[in-house]
Motif scaffolding. Structure first.
Motif, PDB file in Angstrom:
ATOM      1  N   ASN A 116     -11.958  12.721  61.291  1.00 56.12           N
ATOM      2  CA  ASN A 116     -12.656  13.999  61.195  1.00 56.12           C
ATOM      3  C   ASN A 116     -11.902  15.005  62.050  1.00 56.12           C
ATOM      4  O   ASN A 116     -12.072  15.062  63.269  1.00 56.12           O
ATOM      5  CB  ASN A 116     -14.104  13.849  61.686  1.00 56.12           C
ATOM      6  CG  ASN A 116     -15.010  14.963  61.203  1.00 56.12           C
ATOM      7  OD1 ASN A 116     -15.050  15.250  60.013  1.00 56.12           O
ATOM      8  ND2 ASN A 116     -15.751  15.569  62.116  1.00 56.12           N
ATOM      9  N   GLY A 117     -11.022  15.781  61.409  1.00 56.15           N
ATOM     10  CA  GLY A 117     -10.109  16.653  62.139  1.00 56.15           C
ATOM     11  C   GLY A 117     -10.745  17.910  62.676  1.00 56.15           C
ATOM     12  O   GLY A 117     -11.817  18.335  62.226  1.00 56.15           O
ATOM     13  N   PRO A 118     -10.092  18.563  63.639  1.00 56.13           N
ATOM     14  CA  PRO A 118     -10.635  19.777  64.258  1.00 56.13           C
ATOM     15  C   PRO A 118     -10.824  20.924  63.276  1.00 56.13           C
ATOM     16  O   PRO A 118     -11.759  21.700  63.414  1.00 56.13           O
ATOM     17  CB  PRO A 118      -9.584  20.132  65.319  1.00 56.13           C
ATOM     18  CG  PRO A 118      -8.876  18.862  65.586  1.00 56.13           C
ATOM     19  CD  PRO A 118      -8.856  18.109  64.298  1.00 56.13           C
ATOM     20  N   PHE A 119      -9.928  21.069  62.289  1.00 54.88           N
ATOM     21  CA  PHE A 119     -10.088  22.120  61.281  1.00 54.88           C
ATOM     22  C   PHE A 119     -10.630  21.551  59.974  1.00 54.88           C
ATOM     23  O   PHE A 119     -11.630  22.023  59.444  1.00 54.88           O
ATOM     24  CB  PHE A 119      -8.758  22.840  61.033  1.00 54.88           C
ATOM     25  CG  PHE A 119      -8.862  23.932  59.995  1.00 54.88           C
ATOM     26  CD1 PHE A 119      -9.518  25.112  60.278  1.00 54.88           C
ATOM     27  CD2 PHE A 119      -8.319  23.757  58.731  1.00 54.88           C
ATOM     28  CE1 PHE A 119      -9.638  26.121  59.319  1.00 54.88           C
ATOM     29  CE2 PHE A 119      -8.431  24.747  57.763  1.00 54.88           C
ATOM     30  CZ  PHE A 119      -9.091  25.935  58.057  1.00 54.88           C
ATOM     31  N   THR A 120      -9.984  20.508  59.443  1.00 54.72           N
ATOM     32  CA  THR A 120     -10.410  19.967  58.157  1.00 54.72           C
ATOM     33  C   THR A 120     -11.797  19.343  58.230  1.00 54.72           C
ATOM     34  O   THR A 120     -12.560  19.408  57.269  1.00 54.72           O
ATOM     35  CB  THR A 120      -9.409  18.913  57.654  1.00 54.72           C
ATOM     36  OG1 THR A 120      -9.223  17.908  58.671  1.00 54.72           O
ATOM     37  CG2 THR A 120      -8.073  19.557  57.320  1.00 54.72           C
ATOM     38  N   GLY A 121     -12.144  18.746  59.369  1.00 60.63           N
ATOM     39  CA  GLY A 121     -13.461  18.119  59.499  1.00 60.63           C
ATOM     40  C   GLY A 121     -14.559  19.094  59.858  1.00 60.63           C
ATOM     41  O   GLY A 121     -15.675  19.014  59.352  1.00 60.63           O
TER      42      GLY A 121
ATOM     43  N   MET B  27     -16.635  27.262  64.878  1.00 61.25           N
ATOM     44  CA  MET B  27     -15.654  27.870  63.977  1.00 61.25           C
ATOM     45  C   MET B  27     -14.516  28.521  64.748  1.00 61.25           C
ATOM     46  O   MET B  27     -13.358  28.453  64.318  1.00 61.25           O
ATOM     47  CB  MET B  27     -16.326  28.881  63.056  1.00 61.25           C
ATOM     48  CG  MET B  27     -17.146  28.227  61.956  1.00 61.25           C
ATOM     49  SD  MET B  27     -17.657  29.385  60.667  1.00 61.25           S
ATOM     50  CE  MET B  27     -16.116  29.611  59.781  1.00 61.25           C
ATOM     51  N   CYS B  28     -14.813  29.150  65.876  1.00 63.56           N
ATOM     52  CA  CYS B  28     -13.731  29.694  66.702  1.00 63.56           C
ATOM     53  C   CYS B  28     -12.760  28.585  67.069  1.00 63.56           C
ATOM     54  O   CYS B  28     -11.539  28.722  66.933  1.00 63.56           O
ATOM     55  CB  CYS B  28     -14.300  30.328  67.973  1.00 63.56           C
ATOM     56  SG  CYS B  28     -14.941  31.996  67.781  1.00 63.56           S
ATOM     57  N   PHE B  29     -13.313  27.490  67.556  1.00 67.18           N
ATOM     58  CA  PHE B  29     -12.468  26.358  67.954  1.00 67.18           C
ATOM     59  C   PHE B  29     -11.616  25.884  66.782  1.00 67.18           C
ATOM     60  O   PHE B  29     -10.406  25.682  66.901  1.00 67.18           O
ATOM     61  CB  PHE B  29     -13.340  25.208  68.462  1.00 67.18           C
ATOM     62  CG  PHE B  29     -12.596  23.915  68.606  1.00 67.18           C
ATOM     63  CD1 PHE B  29     -11.851  23.650  69.739  1.00 67.18           C
ATOM     64  CD2 PHE B  29     -12.621  22.969  67.588  1.00 67.18           C
ATOM     65  CE1 PHE B  29     -11.146  22.469  69.858  1.00 67.18           C
ATOM     66  CE2 PHE B  29     -11.925  21.785  67.697  1.00 67.18           C
ATOM     67  CZ  PHE B  29     -11.181  21.525  68.841  1.00 67.18           C
ATOM     68  N   ALA B  30     -12.236  25.693  65.617  1.00 70.39           N
ATOM     69  CA  ALA B  30     -11.524  25.133  64.472  1.00 70.39           C
ATOM     70  C   ALA B  30     -10.410  26.056  63.995  1.00 70.39           C
ATOM     71  O   ALA B  30      -9.278  25.619  63.749  1.00 70.39           O
ATOM     72  CB  ALA B  30     -12.513  24.852  63.338  1.00 70.39           C
ATOM     73  N   TYR B  31     -10.714  27.356  63.843  1.00 68.64           N
ATOM     74  CA  TYR B  31      -9.692  28.291  63.375  1.00 68.64           C
ATOM     75  C   TYR B  31      -8.564  28.439  64.393  1.00 68.64           C
ATOM     76  O   TYR B  31      -7.385  28.510  64.034  1.00 68.64           O
ATOM     77  CB  TYR B  31     -10.316  29.661  63.089  1.00 68.64           C
ATOM     78  CG  TYR B  31     -11.089  29.730  61.792  1.00 68.64           C
ATOM     79  CD1 TYR B  31     -10.443  29.588  60.572  1.00 68.64           C
ATOM     80  CD2 TYR B  31     -12.465  29.951  61.778  1.00 68.64           C
ATOM     81  CE1 TYR B  31     -11.137  29.662  59.376  1.00 68.64           C
ATOM     82  CE2 TYR B  31     -13.175  30.017  60.591  1.00 68.64           C
ATOM     83  CZ  TYR B  31     -12.506  29.874  59.392  1.00 68.64           C
ATOM     84  OH  TYR B  31     -13.198  29.936  58.207  1.00 68.64           O
ATOM     85  N   GLN B  32      -8.912  28.498  65.675  1.00 67.85           N
ATOM     86  CA  GLN B  32      -7.881  28.629  66.692  1.00 67.85           C
ATOM     87  C   GLN B  32      -7.034  27.371  66.790  1.00 67.85           C
ATOM     88  O   GLN B  32      -5.833  27.435  67.053  1.00 67.85           O
ATOM     89  CB  GLN B  32      -8.523  28.963  68.043  1.00 67.85           C
ATOM     90  CG  GLN B  32      -9.085  30.370  68.089  1.00 67.85           C
ATOM     91  CD  GLN B  32      -9.781  30.670  69.417  1.00 67.85           C
ATOM     92  OE1 GLN B  32     -10.509  29.841  69.940  1.00 67.85           O
ATOM     93  NE2 GLN B  32      -9.546  31.838  69.947  1.00 67.85           N
ATOM     94  N   PHE B  33      -7.658  26.228  66.576  1.00 70.83           N
ATOM     95  CA  PHE B  33      -6.904  24.988  66.567  1.00 70.83           C
ATOM     96  C   PHE B  33      -5.894  24.997  65.421  1.00 70.83           C
ATOM     97  O   PHE B  33      -4.738  24.625  65.592  1.00 70.83           O
ATOM     98  CB  PHE B  33      -7.837  23.784  66.434  1.00 70.83           C
ATOM     99  CG  PHE B  33      -7.128  22.469  66.550  1.00 70.83           C
ATOM    100  CD1 PHE B  33      -7.026  21.831  67.777  1.00 70.83           C
ATOM    101  CD2 PHE B  33      -6.544  21.883  65.443  1.00 70.83           C
ATOM    102  CE1 PHE B  33      -6.343  20.629  67.896  1.00 70.83           C
ATOM    103  CE2 PHE B  33      -5.870  20.675  65.550  1.00 70.83           C
ATOM    104  CZ  PHE B  33      -5.769  20.043  66.776  1.00 70.83           C
ATOM    105  N   ALA B  34      -6.331  25.439  64.238  1.00 71.64           N
ATOM    106  CA  ALA B  34      -5.423  25.524  63.100  1.00 71.64           C
ATOM    107  C   ALA B  34      -4.247  26.440  63.408  1.00 71.64           C
ATOM    108  O   ALA B  34      -3.102  26.157  63.037  1.00 71.64           O
ATOM    109  CB  ALA B  34      -6.175  26.031  61.872  1.00 71.64           C
ATOM    110  N   GLN B  35      -4.509  27.534  64.117  1.00 80.11           N
ATOM    111  CA  GLN B  35      -3.442  28.472  64.469  1.00 80.11           C
ATOM    112  C   GLN B  35      -2.460  27.842  65.446  1.00 80.11           C
ATOM    113  O   GLN B  35      -1.241  27.958  65.280  1.00 80.11           O
ATOM    114  CB  GLN B  35      -4.050  29.736  65.086  1.00 80.11           C
ATOM    115  CG  GLN B  35      -3.022  30.794  65.462  1.00 80.11           C
ATOM    116  CD  GLN B  35      -3.670  31.969  66.180  1.00 80.11           C
ATOM    117  OE1 GLN B  35      -4.459  31.781  67.100  1.00 80.11           O
ATOM    118  NE2 GLN B  35      -3.335  33.180  65.744  1.00 80.11           N
TER     119      GLN B  35
END
Length: 356
Positions: free
Chosen positions: A195-200, A293-301
């Protein structure tokens, strides 16, 4: 099993649904796409008539099954759009075609439209067109320094596609659907569940919320939509009302509501090579946003450079394009700066191989 708790806490800080202006496209993309996005933006700003809420499945949009060379993939919504010629029937579309199509058919907000379309173009395509299925024909691609053919959504596991899907099996196993049960099934039956930080945290719940937010039939009696088996099997009818588009803040509220009931949805981590061995990541070293969502999007970046180095000879252009798509997301959600990400924490998860 051990769930990661810090991110679950982040996710419980609900945000308000914020109105987002249609004139929001400031993307680092080619000039032709910019002009097309400007046209879409102006058209959306001028949309007020209720008849624009109707989604036709007749005439030019009558269903046409895919041919042997047409691409289809894991997303039922995109597959249906191509079968009804709402995006190109071959299954390969540009950023502007995805934005126009998902707005016209589903009433998806332009902010969410733009981010998903740009993200797909970067990680699954050649920065403009990308495939809803597997690799597209070489003749449909540009010359942007790709190191290998783009793989489309079907080849984007842990980048744009995730485990615990509502409509198909995990990459490494074959169970049956629905979300809390699917999440637990994946832990119990898939030794490679991740369960990934962005995909999950973002992509997986989108697959669930999009079903009832976009495929339900809207009416005066049911303005938020009505969904049963028959509606789901033929979901083209009335989309979300003009002015009530499904935006990123709206999606954030859905994500938060689900996490309040099932905190495990925000548990970043996975099985350790055996079933029932789920271990969460130590998010003390990862978190930095004020909600999930902040965490997930920033992680993707922050993790994008490592992924893009394997896709492009130069990552400058795709990284600029990604950052321009993320800027309005961060602005809407009021995201603070994320601390440096330690990717080494994911090495113990066999299901995360190749993603970080």
């Amino acid at each position: 099993m051990k769930y990661s708790l810090c991110l679950a806490t982040l996710g419980l800080q609900a945000s308000q649904v914020i109105a987002f202006p249609a004139r929001m496209f400031d993307l680092n993309i080619n000039e032709g796409e910019k002009r097309e996005l400007a046209r879409i933006s102006l058209a959306v700003e001028a949309s007020t008539k209720r008849d624009l809420q109707y989604v036709s499945n007749q005439g030019a949009h009558q269903i046409v099954p895919p041919g042997k060379n047409d691409l289809r993939g894991p997303c039922p919504g995109l597959n249906a759009m191509t079968n009804h010629n709402c995006i190109p029937h071959n299954g390969v579309a540009t950023i502007s075609q995805f934005i126009q199509g998902t707005y016209n058919v589903f009433g998806m907000g332009l902010d969410l439209d733009a981010f998903l379309a740009v993200y797909g173009a970067i990680f699954d395509g050649d920065l403009t067109p990308w495939s809803i299925g597997g690799p597209p024909p070489a003749g449909l691609l540009g010359k942007v320094g790709l190191l290998s053919p783009p793989q489309g959504i079907s080849g984007s596991h842990n980048k744009y596609e995730s485990d615990a899907s509502p409509t198909r099996p995990d990459l490494y196993q074959y169970p049956t659907p629905f979300r809390a049960k699917r999440f637990q099934q994946s832990i119990e039956q898939n030794s490679f569940f991740f369960n990934g930080p962005f995909t999950g945290v973002v992509v997986q719940p989108a697959a669930y919320t999009f079903i009832y937010r976009f495929m339900s039939n809207k009416s005066a009696e049911y303005p938020d939509g009505y969904l049963n088996g028959n509606v789901l099997k033929s979901f083209f009818a009335y989309k979300r009302a003009i002015g009530d588009e499904y935006t990123i803040p709206f999606f954030n509220n859905d994500l938060t509501a689900a996490a309040l009931q099932y905190p495990q949805f925000l548990s970043v981590g996975g099985n350790l090579g055996e079933v029932n061995s789920f271990a969460g990541v130590d998010l003390v070293n990862l978190r930095g946003g004020n909600n999930a969502m902040c965490f997930a999007y920033q992680f993707a970046q922050q993790t994008a450079p490592d992924i893009l180095n394997g896709l492009f000879s130069s990552i400058t252009k795709p990284l600029d394009q990604l950052n321009s798509a993320l800027a309005p997301v961060f602005s809407q959600l009021g995201c603070p700066q994320l601390a440096k990400v330690d990717n080494s924490q994911f090495q113990k998860y066999p299901g995360a191989k190749g993603a970080y």
